[in-house]
Enzyme design. Sequence first.
Site, PDB file in Angstrom:
ATOM      1  N   LYS A 248      31.852  39.277  52.135  1.00 48.95           N
ATOM      2  CA  LYS A 248      33.171  37.706  51.503  1.00 48.95           C
ATOM      3  C   LYS A 248      34.334  37.151  52.142  1.00 48.95           C
ATOM      4  CE  LYS A 248      34.889  35.253  47.526  1.00 48.95           C
ATOM      5  NZ  LYS A 248      35.487  34.166  48.431  1.00 48.95           N
TER       6      LYS A 248
ATOM      7  N   GLY B  93      45.004  39.808  51.069  1.00 54.24           N
ATOM      8  CA  GLY B  93      45.177  38.028  50.079  1.00 54.24           C
ATOM      9  C   GLY B  93      46.616  38.159  49.164  1.00 54.24           C
ATOM     10  N   SER B  94      46.208  37.385  48.331  1.00 53.29           N
ATOM     11  CA  SER B  94      47.593  36.996  47.433  1.00 53.29           C
ATOM     12  C   SER B  94      47.809  38.339  46.571  1.00 53.29           C
ATOM     13  CB  SER B  94      47.319  35.943  46.963  1.00 53.29           C
ATOM     14  OG  SER B  94      46.381  35.796  45.936  1.00 53.29           O
TER      15      SER B  94
ATOM     16  N   GLY C  93      45.024  39.783  44.495  1.00 57.14           N
ATOM     17  CA  GLY C  93      44.520  41.286  44.272  1.00 57.14           C
ATOM     18  C   GLY C  93      45.103  41.249  42.052  1.00 57.14           C
TER      19      GLY C  93
ATOM     20  N   GLU D 281      45.512  44.992  50.111  1.00 55.70           N
ATOM     21  CA  GLU D 281      46.527  44.207  50.548  1.00 55.70           C
ATOM     22  C   GLU D 281      47.461  42.946  50.050  1.00 55.70           C
ATOM     23  OE1 GLU D 281      47.879  42.441  54.821  1.00 55.70           O
ATOM     24  OE2 GLU D 281      46.887  44.204  55.001  1.00 55.70           O
TER      25      GLU D 281
ATOM     26  N   GLU E 259      57.736  35.478  49.548  1.00 53.29           N
ATOM     27  CA  GLU E 259      56.813  35.583  50.926  1.00 53.29           C
ATOM     28  C   GLU E 259      56.607  33.963  51.644  1.00 53.29           C
ATOM     29  OE1 GLU E 259      52.401  37.635  52.526  1.00 53.29           O
ATOM     30  OE2 GLU E 259      52.088  36.995  50.859  1.00 53.29           O
TER      31      GLU E 259
END
Length: 462
Positions: A156, A208-209, A213, A230, A363
């Site tokens: 995806k 992703g973020s 997650g 990650e 971030e």
Amino acid sequence: MTKTIRLISPADGEVYAERTPLTGAEARASVARARAAQPAWAALPLNERIARVQAGITALNAMKDEIVQELAGQMGRPVRYGGEFGGVNDRTAYMAAIAAEALAPTVVEDSDRFQREIRREPVGVVFVVAPWNYPFLTAVNTIVPALIAGNAVVLKHASQTLLAGERLAEALHQGGVPADVFQNVVLDHQTTEELIAERSFGFVNFTGSVKGGQAIERAAAGTFTATGLELGGKDPGYVRADADLDAAVDGLMDGAMFNSGQCCCGIERIYVHESLYDAFVEKSVAWVMAQKLGNPYHADTTMGPMANRRFAEVVRGQIADAVAEGARALIDPAAFPADDGGAYLAPQVLVDVTHDMRVMREESFGPVVGIMPVKDDDEAVALMNDCDYGLTVSVWTADADAAAELGARLETGTVFMNRCDYLDPALCWTGCKDTGRGAALSNLGYLAVTRPKSYHLKKVTK
């Protein structure tokens, strides 16, 4: 009615592609096909699976001209950089080369009385949820070892890079990976979470973020499905007093600004020994001023737009807050006339920053970096560890022993010396704290997509 997913190009703000996500029933049927096709794929000799995956990557390389243009349109990377093929090829080649050894049984005993060993078996169907910032590099980190190990893969891709998933499927199918063994699917968040909650997969890889997650973990709760996550970083660089100043400036500023700062392991904060601080800042500003922000389709553009206007708004907010709290912005946005207040964002260097500011803690994932002076290694280590993330750290020094000693004290997944923003496929790609968990690449990457099975075979009856 199912809502269409629209990919808005950051290059011009126009709709670049539209896709309709699968319904729940269609998605479950895809997973069922993958599960049914996986045993026959796993039964192929290892060398045959490797050959087909490598042929697929060769087919992907043949699409380079089109893909480079599509990356510019989908997420804004300038065409001058030629896509992600070097890294894709290196990682594929390395993971293929180590597959036989990484997947070989661990033999405990092979005698006339017993055969005892641990074998690695594919987990079945691997689900890869890929990000937009490096849509091919990040995806192949899991896709390649998963397929080589005998799994089926359902991909995806991010809505910002819908075409990347389609290209991967087209190429791998051309290489001989069966259509049901590798599937690219378009899913909404609800269906994605439902499939995970239904224990549809043997392993889920997500890049992703942190928020994303957490959603994956909630969906997997109670299913005992293994996950690799990650989730982001706030990677620091440290310039020691003995560093090569020019090399440090060039390396760290490239690490901060390449891909418009949209790199998982990009440099977002820099600590410089006070003896080099003023010179480092001066040279860093000059480095940034030499960049060209503009249309990613133009050959002279070195920095394209951020992938989405809302990502640029986050960075603008962090910069504005920092300046309001006492930071100094050293780059006049007017020097970059392409900055349109939307996805096109001028790069920025901030000084007089502190760890009370969002730009030094949250971030950014954009072309901004804060620079602070430090008096010694201890202060640098304390500041580098004062972070919720732990992906990579970049230490610039002439002393490898000192770098290793610092590395032992740093809360991070990878310690770099005199380089940054790089993945070595022979080393484990991992992180700690809010960066997530799991391991990709290296021989450990095969452990993530397989499970151990023990064999205790007694050859005698007494």
